[in-house]
Motif scaffolding. Structure first.
Motif, short mmCIF file in Angstrom:
data_model
loop_
_atom_site.label_atom_id
_atom_site.label_comp_id
_atom_site.label_asym_id
_atom_site.label_seq_id
_atom_site.Cartn_x
_atom_site.Cartn_y
_atom_site.Cartn_z
N UNK A 11 61.42 90.44 72.64
CA UNK A 11 61.23 91.27 74.11
C UNK A 11 60.61 90.39 75.17
N UNK A 12 59.68 89.58 74.88
CA UNK A 12 59.19 88.40 75.63
C UNK A 12 60.35 87.49 76.13
N UNK A 41 63.55 87.93 76.05
CA UNK A 41 64.67 88.54 76.95
C UNK A 41 64.25 88.73 78.16
N UNK A 42 62.93 88.96 78.55
CA UNK A 42 62.40 89.16 79.94
C UNK A 42 62.58 87.89 80.65
N UNK A 43 62.71 86.69 79.98
CA UNK A 43 63.09 85.61 81.00
C UNK A 43 64.47 85.56 81.68
N UNK A 44 65.50 86.12 81.14
CA UNK A 44 66.71 86.20 81.71
C UNK A 44 66.96 87.33 82.86
N UNK A 45 67.84 87.18 83.92
CA UNK A 45 67.96 88.19 84.78
C UNK A 45 68.61 89.45 84.40
N UNK A 56 63.58 94.36 83.43
CA UNK A 56 62.57 94.12 84.40
C UNK A 56 62.45 93.04 85.30
N UNK A 57 63.78 92.32 85.31
CA UNK A 57 64.11 91.27 86.16
C UNK A 57 64.96 91.89 87.46
#
Length: 304
Positions: free
Chosen positions: A276-277, A279-283, A287-288
């Motif tokens: 999950x962490x 995945x949060x990097x990508x737009x 969360x993005x």
């Protein structure tokens, strides 16, 4: 014609007696053994090797003999026991300072001293011309006179300092009895080496077919705690018990029966949290995504 009155025949011409044994010239025999190769009959030149029976050869002649695989190769009785280059020993010889070689009598008006040899014993100084017995150490290849080996008894080579055993001594161009003794030693040595190779091969086959017993390391499903319950089942049991208690409390209030243990949720592993962490990097992650800005025209402009 004969016997017609004109000639008088002798007895040895009419009666055939036993043939006389031809005597071999000792000097010629010694020259052939110590100055010429036993295989090619050429003059001995360095590098010189000897077999396990004490015969002298040129190393080039031995290599050509071993490399020649033609079916019509002439059979050499003096080299039939040589099957590999490992069956010969290269000689570590000591040069004779008094030897002049072929330059001594170029015109042919001088006497050729056959007693003068090209090599000598480094301990006693005897010339290697066949008048004295010489031996070679199979371990290092150093050549000495047999007199020096008998007078200075030691287990260390006089020239290079390496250790040797009594079985390593090979007498060069010995008598028939000495050659027979060397032949028996050679056969025993080769038979022993053959048995050692067979034992090594059998050990290798045993290690391949039957590997060494290794303690089996239990897997994660086989590891148990003090109560005898596997750790993986313990995790599922704890999660199912918590879900059962929560479900029983909620169902008791709403009048719904608790779900079975098979429908319990699996505890979130640490790997899933990391995913999950990641995945949060990508737009594309939730969360993005940005919230839609309000329409200031249709709405009352409230400035804060």
């Amino acid at each position: 014609m004969g016997c017609d009155g004109g000639t008088i025949p002798k007895r040895h011409e009419l009666v055939k007696g036993p043939k006389k044994v031809e005597k071999v010239d000792k000097n010629a025999e010694l020259v052939a053994q110590w100055y010429y190769c036993s295989l090619s009959q050429e003059t001995l030149k360095k590098p010189i090797v000897t077999c396990e029976l004490g015969r002298l050869y040129n190393k080039d002649a031995i290599l050509e003999y071993l490399l020649d695989k033609a079916p019509d190769k002439p059979v050499a009785e003096v080299a039939t026991h040589i099957k590999s280059i490992k069956h010969v020993v290269e000689l570590n010889l000591t040069d004779n300072p008094a030897w002049q070689g072929d330059k001594g009598n170029t015109k042919g008006d001088r006497y050729d001293d056959l007693q003068c040899a090209r090599f000598i014993c480094p301990v006693v100084g005897l010339e290697m011309n066949g008048r004295h017995k010489f031996c070679v150490l199979r371990s290092c290849g150093c050549v000495f006179s047999l007199r020096a080996m008998r007078e200075v008894k030691t287990d260390v080579c006089h020239k290079c300092g390496s250790t040797f055993h009594e079985d390593d001594i090979i007498i060069l161009n010995g008598s028939k009895e000495e050659v027979a003794l060397l032949k028996t030693k050679m056969e025993e040595r080769r038979q022993k080496a053959k048995q050692e190779r067979k034992s090594k091969k059998s050990k290798v086959v045993e290690t391949v077919t039957q590997p060494t017993d290794m303690k089996e390391v239990p897997g994660p499903s086989e590891v148990k705690n003090a109560n005898g319950i596997p750790l993986r089942e313990k995790i599922l049991f704890v999660s199912s018990s918590k879900a059962a208690t929560d479900g029983s409390s909620s169902s008791s209030e709403n009048g719904i029966k608790p779900a079975s243990d098979t429908a319990t949720k699996r505890p979130i592993s640490e790997g899933e949290r990391r995913s999950e962490v990641y995945k949060s990097i990508f737009t594309s992650h939730s969360s993005a995504k940005r919230a839609k800005p309000p329409n200031w025209i249709t709405q009352t402009a409230n400035y804060y």
